[in-house]
Write a protein that holds these residues in place. Structure first.
Motif, short mmCIF file in Angstrom:
data_model
loop_
_atom_site.label_atom_id
_atom_site.label_comp_id
_atom_site.label_asym_id
_atom_site.label_seq_id
_atom_site.Cartn_x
_atom_site.Cartn_y
_atom_site.Cartn_z
N ARG A 1 1.90 5.37 -1.07
CA ARG A 1 1.37 6.73 -1.15
C ARG A 1 1.45 7.24 -2.60
N THR A 2 0.40 6.97 -3.35
CA THR A 2 0.26 7.44 -4.73
C THR A 2 -1.16 7.98 -4.88
N ASP A 3 -1.49 8.45 -6.10
CA ASP A 3 -2.86 8.91 -6.34
C ASP A 3 -3.85 7.80 -6.08
N MET A 4 -3.49 6.55 -6.47
CA MET A 4 -4.38 5.43 -6.25
C MET A 4 -4.36 5.00 -4.78
N GLY A 5 -3.18 4.97 -4.17
CA GLY A 5 -3.05 4.49 -2.80
C GLY A 5 -3.46 5.49 -1.75
N THR A 6 -3.50 6.76 -2.10
CA THR A 6 -3.83 7.90 -1.24
C THR A 6 -2.72 8.21 -0.24
N ALA A 7 -2.82 9.38 0.36
CA ALA A 7 -1.81 9.84 1.32
C ALA A 7 -1.84 9.04 2.61
N ALA A 8 -2.88 8.23 2.82
CA ALA A 8 -2.98 7.44 4.05
C ALA A 8 -2.09 6.20 4.02
N ALA A 9 -1.57 5.85 2.86
CA ALA A 9 -0.76 4.63 2.72
C ALA A 9 0.53 4.73 3.52
N TRP B 1 0.87 -1.19 0.00
CA TRP B 1 0.00 0.00 0.00
C TRP B 1 0.90 1.23 0.00
#
Length: 235
Positions: free
Chosen positions: A193-201, A191
C-alpha cells in the motif's frame, strides 16, 4: 561501536521511507535521498524528531553529476558506506503494453530503474570496500521475474523489463565483486500500500520493507540472490 552508514534512494515516501525508519531504529546512520529536496527534507525531519540519526541528500537518479556529487559528499563526510538500498523507481507505463508503448517511456524507466542504480553502485563500491560488511540491496519486483511471466500479459511492460534488468544487474554485480566483502541481492516487497501500489494492495509498508532491512543488516550469508519474505525465490 561505530554506526553503520546507509544510503537509501527514493526515501521520501513509501517503502523507502519505511526502510529508512527501520534502519534508523536499529542504530544505523541513514542518508535519505530524493529527487525533490523540499519533500525529502520534510520527511527526513519527521524521523529526526523520533530521535533517529538521519540526514538528507538530494539525488536525481537520471543525472550523472548528481550521482557523482553524492559519492563525493559521502567520501568527504564519512569516508565509508556500509549499506546501499537502490529503492527509487518509477512505473509510468499506464495501460500500454509491448504493442503500443512509446520508446520514451521505456528509456525513462530504464534510466531511473536500472542505469541509475548501476552508476550509483559503481561510484559507491570504492567507499563500500572500506566496510567490513558491505551490503547492496536492489528493490525489485516479481513483475520482473521471468518464471512468473513478468507479471503476466497486459500493461507495465517497461516497468517489468526494468526490474528484470535490475535482477540481471544484481547477478552480474555480485559475481564481479565476489572477492570483496560486499554482497549484492535483489528483493521483492510484494504488492504494498503505497502511492505506486495503491490502497488496494494487501501488504503494509512495514511488511514491504522487512526483507530489505534484513538483507541490509541480518545474517544472510548469500549474494547474487532474489528474495521475498526473507526466502530465496526464482528469477
Amino acid at each position: 561501536m561505530k554506526r553503520k552508514i546507509a544510503i537509501i534512494t527514493g526515501a521520501n515516501r513509501g517503502i523507502g521511507f519505511e526502510i529508512a525508519k527501520q534502519l534508523g531504529k536499529l542504530g544505523v546512520t541513514v542518508i535519505m535521498t530524493a529527487r525533490k529536496e523540499d519533500q525529502g527534507r520534510a520527511t527526513c525531519d519527521k524521523l529526526k524528531k523520533e530521535g533517529l540519526d538521519v540526514h538528507f541528500h538530494q539525488l536525481e537518479m537520471t543525472n550523472e553529476s548528481s550521482i557523482h556529487k553524492l559519492a563525493d559528499d559521502m567520501q568527504e563526510q564519512f569516508g565509508v558506506v556500509d549499506i546501499l538500498v537502490n529503492n527509487a523507481g518509477i512505473n509510468i507505463d499506464g495501460n500500454k503494453d509491448t504493442t503500443n508503448i512509446d520508446l520514451d517511456t521505456v528509456r525513462t524507466t530504464m534510466e531511473t530503474n536500472v542505469y541509475g542504480p548501476l552508476l550509483l553502485s559503481q561510484v559507491l563500491i570504492p567507499l563500500m570496500q572500506s566496510s567490513a560488511d558491505g551490503r547492496i540491496v536492489n528493490v525489485s519486483s516479481s513483475m520482473g521475474a521471468l518464471n512468473e511471466g513478468m507479471g503476466g500479459y497486459g500493461g507495465n511492460f517497461a516497468y517489468s523489463m526494468s526490474k528484470t534488468a535490475l535482477n540481471a544487474l544484481t547477478i552480474k554485480l555480485a559475481g564481479d565483486i565476489s572477492s570483496s566483502r560486499i554482497t549484492v541481492n535483489s528483493m521483492c516487497p510484494g504488492w504494498v500500500r503505497t502511492d505506486m501500489g495503491t490502497a488496494a494492495a494487501p501488504r503494509s509498508v512495514e511488511q514491504g520493507a522487512d526483507t530489505a532491512v534484513w538483507l541490509a543488516t541480518g545474517d544472510v550469508g548469500m549474494t547474487g540472490k532474489f528474495f521475498r519474505d526473507r526466502e530465496v525465490i526464482s528469477w
